[in-house]
Design a protein around this motif. Structure first.
Motif, PDB file in Angstrom:
ATOM      1  N   LYS A 199     -10.365   0.551 -48.501  1.00 37.08           N
ATOM      2  CA  LYS A 199      -8.692   0.883 -48.802  1.00 37.08           C
ATOM      3  C   LYS A 199      -8.215  -0.752 -49.720  1.00 37.08           C
ATOM      4  O   LYS A 199      -8.008  -1.240 -50.298  1.00 37.08           O
ATOM      5  N   PHE A 200      -9.211  -1.455 -49.974  1.00 39.31           N
ATOM      6  CA  PHE A 200      -8.595  -2.740 -51.020  1.00 39.31           C
ATOM      7  C   PHE A 200      -9.904  -3.192 -50.968  1.00 39.31           C
ATOM      8  O   PHE A 200     -10.971  -3.055 -50.685  1.00 39.31           O
ATOM      9  N   LEU A 255     -14.421  -3.752 -47.034  1.00 39.57           N
ATOM     10  CA  LEU A 255     -14.161  -3.141 -49.083  1.00 39.57           C
ATOM     11  C   LEU A 255     -14.386  -2.281 -49.319  1.00 39.57           C
ATOM     12  O   LEU A 255     -15.443  -1.678 -48.689  1.00 39.57           O
ATOM     13  N   TRP A 256     -13.929  -1.525 -50.414  1.00 32.00           N
ATOM     14  CA  TRP A 256     -13.945  -0.301 -51.147  1.00 32.00           C
ATOM     15  C   TRP A 256     -15.460  -0.808 -51.143  1.00 32.00           C
ATOM     16  O   TRP A 256     -15.928  -1.487 -51.955  1.00 32.00           O
ATOM     17  N   ASP A 270      -7.286  -1.146 -60.938  1.00 28.09           N
ATOM     18  CA  ASP A 270      -5.997  -0.299 -61.845  1.00 28.09           C
ATOM     19  C   ASP A 270      -6.544   1.142 -62.124  1.00 28.09           C
ATOM     20  O   ASP A 270      -5.707   1.439 -60.952  1.00 28.09           O
ATOM     21  N   GLN A 271      -7.786   1.902 -61.997  1.00 29.40           N
ATOM     22  CA  GLN A 271      -8.110   2.655 -62.508  1.00 29.40           C
ATOM     23  C   GLN A 271      -8.550   2.927 -60.369  1.00 29.40           C
ATOM     24  O   GLN A 271      -8.181   4.326 -60.358  1.00 29.40           O
ATOM     25  N   GLY A 276      -6.302   6.277 -56.298  1.00 34.72           N
ATOM     26  CA  GLY A 276      -5.480   6.831 -54.790  1.00 34.72           C
ATOM     27  C   GLY A 276      -7.234   6.133 -54.007  1.00 34.72           C
ATOM     28  O   GLY A 276      -7.352   6.472 -52.841  1.00 34.72           O
ATOM     29  N   GLU A 277      -8.627   5.556 -55.103  1.00 30.30           N
ATOM     30  CA  GLU A 277      -9.230   5.147 -54.036  1.00 30.30           C
ATOM     31  C   GLU A 277      -8.859   4.057 -53.025  1.00 30.30           C
ATOM     32  O   GLU A 277      -9.212   3.693 -52.043  1.00 30.30           O
ATOM     33  N   VAL A 278      -8.362   3.293 -54.118  1.00 29.95           N
ATOM     34  CA  VAL A 278      -7.909   1.964 -52.438  1.00 29.95           C
ATOM     35  C   VAL A 278      -6.170   1.808 -52.679  1.00 29.95           C
ATOM     36  O   VAL A 278      -5.548   2.616 -53.722  1.00 29.95           O
TER      37      VAL A 278
END
Length: 413
Positions: A199-200, A255-256, A270-271, A276-278
């Motif tokens: 999520k980050f 991390l993602w 930002d996208q 809502g992915e991160v």
């Protein structure tokens, strides 16, 4: 604004030739303006045109210049302002370097939006007109140029060659419906990331925002920012940075996409946040979250936070190039853009939203009340809180050391 150094080969060529470059002929007469009364400068500027070369990648900033500032400058002083957009400020520096090498004493650029590495190069190569800051009435009246974040531009003494136009500060952006207690330090961020895998993430340096995030981590993992303000020799820096690389590599598996890839730009991050992915994004603009909410790109629950030990801040500036065709008009335009009305309007998120370059204590009581009563929305932290958490930027040499080190010690791991 975007700040990247000019290509290495071109820089080396100009540095070799630059030693033979003295002040350009044709600029001596124009610099006599620095000794004339302000009324004479205003009189000389009336009825003239100027070209402001600036990064053009933000619609709100462009509208502020085109729809608010330019018409008022023309009405009050008779100076017509044309905004000339560029994708990167280094393009302007390249243009001026080429013109200086060719001996072109009358160019097309009257005013530049500049800071950081580009100011360092322009100052070093004598691409700027002169120390005009002391000649601008609104600068003398409203700007405290002795504060480190104004006097130093990424560690470089400004020496009156540029005038502060606004302030930017690094903030973290989050969805409060998903992040109930935002981290207050890089250590707490590490814990949060481990507890919320995937999520980050952060943009890969040398993306400007990704590089700023890495600088934040450097300061908190190695004992603070003050030791880096004047730069640091490589051997000592490499020893210090070992703790930073360990911190970032400890983050990576959580991390993602497990840190196997990083967003290549802030726009990509930002996208991911918008989708809502991160659950967090970030940026060097304290008002950007509010703007993205208004545009419908970020959820209404978006908020911002800073770290207890502070977050990076920098000042961006206006400067006049060595061969500006209309330095009088450029001086008057700078004076106008540093007026309380122009600065407070720019601070309004309905226009630009960024913090002003003026010292609030030097404003009139009426303007101080206007500032106090300004509704910037819940997504923008109060100005006093931002001010208390500002830490100055570091020289370009440290930025380069970090970006090179990240590639070797994080990206290639």
């Amino acid at each position: 604004m975007k700040k990247r150094m000019i290509p290495l080969l071109f820089t080396v060529l100009v540095l070799v030739l630059g030693g033979c470059m003295g002040p350009s002929e044709g600029t001596t007469f124009s610099r006599s303006l620095l000794k004339k009364p302000w009324e004479e400068v205003v009189k000389q500027a009336k009825g003239t045109d100027i070209r402001l070369y600036m990064w053009g990648g933000d619609e709100s900033i462009n509208r502020y210049i085109d729809e608010w500032a330019a018409p008022r400058l023309k009405k009050q002083y008779g100076v017509k302002l044309e905004r000339v957009p560029v994708s990167d400020t280094q393009d302007i520096i390249n243009k001026l370097l080429t013109e200086k090498q060719a001996g072109k004493n009358k160019g097309t650029v009257d005013l530049i939006w500049i800071n950081g590495e580009n100011f360092h190069t322009a100052k070093e190569q004598k691409l700027l007109w002169g120390a005009f800051a002391d000649r601008i009435p609104n600068v003398k009246r409203y700007v405290n140029r002795e504060t480190p974040d104004i006097r130093l531009d990424f560690g470089e003494e400004t020496q009156g060659l540029e005038v502060p136009w606004g302030k930017a500060q690094f903030v973290f952006i989050y969805d409060r419906n998903k992040v109930k207690n935002p981290p207050k330090s890089m250590a707490e961020l590490k814990e949060w990331v481990r507890n919320h895998p995937g999520k980050f993430t952060y943009p890969a340096p040398p993306d400007f925002t990704g590089s700023a995030f890495v600088r934040q981590a450097l300061f908190e993992t190695t004992g603070g920012h003050k030791q880096y303000v004047r730069g640091m020799e490589d051997e000592r820096f490499n020893r210090k940075a070992e703790k930073l690389w360990a911190y970032l590599n400890d983050l990576e598996p959580y991390l993602w996409r497990e840190g196997k890839t990083y967003p290549e730009s802030l726009a990509k991050l930002d996208q991911l946040y918008a989708n809502g992915e991160v659950w967090m994004t970030m940026g060097y603009d304290a008002a950007r979250a509010a703007g993205e909410i208004r545009k419908g790109r970020f959820p209404e629950s978006t908020r911002t936070f800073v770290l207890d030990q502070g977050t990076l801040s920098n000042t961006h500036y206006l400067s006049i190039p060595f061969n500006a065709p209309n330095p009088a008009g450029a001086m008057v335009a700078t004076h106008f853009l540093l007026s309380p009305d122009a600065q407070l309007t720019k601070m309004d998120p309905d226009h630009w939203g960024e913090d002003m370059a003026l010292d609030p204590e030097r404003l009139s009581k009426e303007d101080q009340a206007r500032l106090k009563n300004m509704d910037r929305g819940e997504a923008i932290l109060p100005s006093d809180k931002l001010a208390k958490h500002r830490i100055p930027e570091v020289p370009a040499s440290v930025v380069n050391q970090l970006e090179k080190g990240w590639k070797s010690h994080v990206a290639k791991k």
